[in-house]
Design a protein around this motif. Structure first.
Motif, PDB file in Angstrom:
ATOM      1  N   LEU A  26       3.391 -10.345  -4.064  1.00 15.71           N
ATOM      2  CA  LEU A  26       3.014 -10.929  -2.590  1.00 15.71           C
ATOM      3  C   LEU A  26       4.369 -11.504  -2.215  1.00 15.71           C
ATOM      4  O   LEU A  26       4.906 -11.278  -1.160  1.00 15.71           O
ATOM      5  CB  LEU A  26       2.109 -11.918  -2.421  1.00 15.71           C
ATOM      6  N   ARG A  27       5.148 -12.232  -3.228  1.00 17.74           N
ATOM      7  CA  ARG A  27       6.269 -12.938  -3.028  1.00 17.74           C
ATOM      8  C   ARG A  27       7.360 -11.844  -2.541  1.00 17.74           C
ATOM      9  O   ARG A  27       8.304 -12.079  -1.658  1.00 17.74           O
ATOM     10  CB  ARG A  27       6.792 -13.755  -4.043  1.00 17.74           C
ATOM     11  N   ILE A  28       7.410 -10.853  -3.192  1.00 20.95           N
ATOM     12  CA  ILE A  28       8.475  -9.709  -3.222  1.00 20.95           C
ATOM     13  C   ILE A  28       8.246  -9.134  -1.951  1.00 20.95           C
ATOM     14  O   ILE A  28       9.245  -8.832  -1.181  1.00 20.95           O
ATOM     15  CB  ILE A  28       8.366  -8.752  -4.217  1.00 20.95           C
ATOM     16  N   ALA A  29       7.122  -8.944  -1.793  1.00 24.04           N
ATOM     17  CA  ALA A  29       6.434  -7.900  -0.412  1.00 24.04           C
ATOM     18  C   ALA A  29       6.834  -8.880   0.698  1.00 24.04           C
ATOM     19  O   ALA A  29       7.526  -8.292   1.803  1.00 24.04           O
ATOM     20  CB  ALA A  29       5.196  -7.313  -0.595  1.00 24.04           C
ATOM     21  N   GLY A  30       6.407 -10.162   0.791  1.00 20.60           N
ATOM     22  CA  GLY A  30       6.857 -10.945   1.851  1.00 20.60           C
ATOM     23  C   GLY A  30       8.382 -11.181   2.058  1.00 20.60           C
ATOM     24  O   GLY A  30       8.873 -11.071   3.342  1.00 20.60           O
ATOM     25  N   MET A  31       9.161 -11.176   1.071  1.00 22.81           N
ATOM     26  CA  MET A  31      10.752 -11.362   1.453  1.00 22.81           C
ATOM     27  C   MET A  31      11.083  -9.946   1.703  1.00 22.81           C
ATOM     28  O   MET A  31      12.029  -9.848   2.633  1.00 22.81           O
ATOM     29  CB  MET A  31      11.457 -11.418   0.001  1.00 22.81           C
ATOM     30  N   ALA A  32      10.620  -8.870   1.353  1.00 26.45           N
ATOM     31  CA  ALA A  32      10.927  -7.567   1.644  1.00 26.45           C
ATOM     32  C   ALA A  32      10.925  -7.179   3.204  1.00 26.45           C
ATOM     33  O   ALA A  32      11.576  -6.236   3.763  1.00 26.45           O
ATOM     34  CB  ALA A  32      10.279  -6.483   0.882  1.00 26.45           C
ATOM     35  N   VAL A  33       9.645  -7.767   3.909  1.00 23.60           N
ATOM     36  CA  VAL A  33       9.413  -7.253   5.133  1.00 23.60           C
ATOM     37  C   VAL A  33      10.281  -8.173   6.283  1.00 23.60           C
ATOM     38  O   VAL A  33      10.144  -7.814   7.426  1.00 23.60           O
ATOM     39  CB  VAL A  33       8.039  -7.203   5.418  1.00 23.60           C
ATOM     40  N   VAL A  34      10.815  -9.388   5.802  1.00 27.89           N
ATOM     41  CA  VAL A  34      11.361 -10.164   6.576  1.00 27.89           C
ATOM     42  C   VAL A  34      12.517  -9.264   7.547  1.00 27.89           C
ATOM     43  O   VAL A  34      12.525  -9.494   8.706  1.00 27.89           O
ATOM     44  CB  VAL A  34      11.948 -11.350   6.093  1.00 27.89           C
TER      45      VAL A  34
ATOM     46  N   LEU B 269       0.912  -1.135   0.239  1.00 25.89           N
ATOM     47  CA  LEU B 269      -0.060  -0.002  -0.166  1.00 25.89           C
ATOM     48  C   LEU B 269       0.778   1.352   0.045  1.00 25.89           C
ATOM     49  O   LEU B 269       0.566   2.173  -0.608  1.00 25.89           O
ATOM     50  CB  LEU B 269      -0.893   0.100   1.180  1.00 25.89           C
ATOM     51  N   ARG B 270       1.938   1.043   0.714  1.00 25.57           N
ATOM     52  CA  ARG B 270       2.845   2.402   0.592  1.00 25.57           C
ATOM     53  C   ARG B 270       4.019   2.637  -0.270  1.00 25.57           C
ATOM     54  O   ARG B 270       4.290   3.769  -0.717  1.00 25.57           O
ATOM     55  CB  ARG B 270       3.496   2.466   2.165  1.00 25.57           C
ATOM     56  N   LYS B 271       4.393   1.522  -1.072  1.00 29.65           N
ATOM     57  CA  LYS B 271       5.233   1.538  -1.948  1.00 29.65           C
ATOM     58  C   LYS B 271       4.814   1.358  -3.314  1.00 29.65           C
ATOM     59  O   LYS B 271       3.848   0.861  -3.463  1.00 29.65           O
ATOM     60  CB  LYS B 271       6.318   0.612  -1.555  1.00 29.65           C
ATOM     61  N   HIS B 272       5.754   1.807  -4.243  1.00 34.94           N
ATOM     62  CA  HIS B 272       5.514   1.663  -5.691  1.00 34.94           C
ATOM     63  C   HIS B 272       6.209   0.526  -6.355  1.00 34.94           C
ATOM     64  O   HIS B 272       7.741   0.745  -6.249  1.00 34.94           O
ATOM     65  CB  HIS B 272       5.376   2.906  -6.344  1.00 34.94           C
ATOM     66  N   LEU B 273       5.589  -0.523  -6.547  1.00 35.82           N
ATOM     67  CA  LEU B 273       6.351  -1.599  -7.311  1.00 35.82           C
ATOM     68  C   LEU B 273       6.324  -1.376  -8.912  1.00 35.82           C
ATOM     69  O   LEU B 273       5.001  -1.293  -9.488  1.00 35.82           O
ATOM     70  CB  LEU B 273       5.871  -2.952  -7.019  1.00 35.82           C
ATOM     71  N   VAL B 274       7.252  -1.191  -9.624  1.00 40.80           N
ATOM     72  CA  VAL B 274       7.175  -0.798 -10.907  1.00 40.80           C
ATOM     73  C   VAL B 274       7.891  -1.693 -11.904  1.00 40.80           C
ATOM     74  O   VAL B 274       9.194  -1.853 -11.615  1.00 40.80           O
ATOM     75  CB  VAL B 274       7.857   0.785 -11.327  1.00 40.80           C
ATOM     76  N   ALA B 275       7.475  -2.331 -12.745  1.00 39.61           N
ATOM     77  CA  ALA B 275       8.301  -3.181 -13.608  1.00 39.61           C
ATOM     78  C   ALA B 275       8.432  -2.334 -15.054  1.00 39.61           C
ATOM     79  O   ALA B 275       7.687  -1.448 -15.519  1.00 39.61           O
ATOM     80  CB  ALA B 275       7.286  -4.528 -13.871  1.00 39.61           C
ATOM     81  N   VAL B 276       9.719  -2.558 -15.420  1.00 39.04           N
ATOM     82  CA  VAL B 276      10.347  -1.782 -16.453  1.00 39.04           C
ATOM     83  C   VAL B 276      11.022  -2.738 -17.525  1.00 39.04           C
ATOM     84  O   VAL B 276      11.401  -3.832 -16.988  1.00 39.04           O
ATOM     85  CB  VAL B 276      11.071  -0.669 -16.356  1.00 39.04           C
ATOM     86  N   ASN B 277      11.332  -2.666 -18.822  1.00 37.70           N
ATOM     87  CA  ASN B 277      12.210  -3.165 -19.677  1.00 37.70           C
ATOM     88  C   ASN B 277      11.568  -4.644 -19.942  1.00 37.70           C
ATOM     89  O   ASN B 277      12.336  -5.692 -20.046  1.00 37.70           O
ATOM     90  CB  ASN B 277      13.403  -3.389 -19.160  1.00 37.70           C
TER      91      ASN B 277
END
Length: 252
Positions: free
Chosen positions: A68-76, A50-58
């Motif tokens: 969810l996988r990225i966010a889950g790993m990120a908050v560990v 909700l707070r961050k922007h996940l942006v896919a490029v290229n």
């Protein structure tokens, strides 16, 4: 007010347990979380989205499970610290494959050097955080490698203004002991690498103190037992800093 709005948005998102399991169920770090830890991970990961922007490029593509996988790993790394430890960056950029980074620096003789290199990730003090999607997919596979944790450890390191391997320590932590024990582990790793011995962490840790801390951090969560066995004092410092103990005591 922010938490109230987020609480309402999280209720509206209604991410079912099966979706979390599909996104993170194969990850050993998630597997060892108890029910309370998983509930906190789910909550913090939802708030991060909700707070961050996940942006896919290229050419990179993001679907719900990958988010969810990225966010889950990120908050560990901040399960024991809180999401405010990530308040200095707002955007996470994902590349398809490695991205090309360009850097310039001036040496002691005043000569400016330019470097172009392919990287799996990069982080700046005020963001963004950049990740290779290929490396995200190869993270959390049981070999100690996790580019998400690695790069976000850099953001924690830089909270005091520089990436130097010494994040701002909590009250009561001994900065002199941190420096002494980290240096001893660095010297031990360099000796082992020079002699061709098996290493407790990836030798990329020898690049500089910032990379040493980032590699230690990903190993701390991904393969904590070998790290504890090799350098118990370093492991204890990381337990105190992250306020987590991945290696649980055995009950006899």
């Amino acid at each position: 007010m922010r938490h109230w709005r987020e609480d309402r948005q999280l209720r509206q998102m209604q991410i079912p347990p099966a979706q979390w399991q599909a996104a993170l169920g194969d990850w050993s770090v998630y597997q060892r979380c108890d029910a309370a830890q998983r509930a906190r991970l789910h909550d913090l990961a939802g708030r991060l989205l909700l707070r961050k922007h996940l942006v896919a490029v290229n050419g990179a593509e993001l679907d719900d499970l990958l988010r969810l996988r990225i966010a889950g790993m990120a908050v560990v790394p901040i399960l024991g610290l809180g999401l405010d430890w990530y308040d200095r960056w707002q955007t996470l950029i994902l590349y398809e494959g490695p991205f090309v980074a360009e850097h310039s620096w001036e040496d002691e003789y005043g000569i400016v050097h330019h470097e172009v290199s392919e990287r799996s990730g990069e982080a700046w003090e005020r963001g963004p955080v950049v990740l290779s999607l290929d490396d995200v997919w190869h993270s959390g596979r049981g070999d100690g490698y996790n580019v998400v944790i690695h790069e976000l450890a850099h953001t924690l390191d830089m909270r005091d203004g520089s990436a130097n391997g010494a994040p701002p320590l909590h009250p009561g932590m001994d900065a002199a002991a941190w420096k002494r024990d980290m240096q001893a582990a660095w010297d031990n790793l360099a000796r082992r690498a020079e002699q061709g011995e098996e290493l407790p962490v990836d030798d990329y840790a020898l690049e500089d103190p910032a990379e040493f801390f980032a590699v230690l951090s990903e190993t701390f969560f991904e393969q904590p037992e070998p790290l504890q066995q090799a350098w118990p004092l370093v492991y204890r410092h990381l337990v105190e800093f992250y306020r987590q103990a991945p290696v649980q005591p055995e009950h006899g």
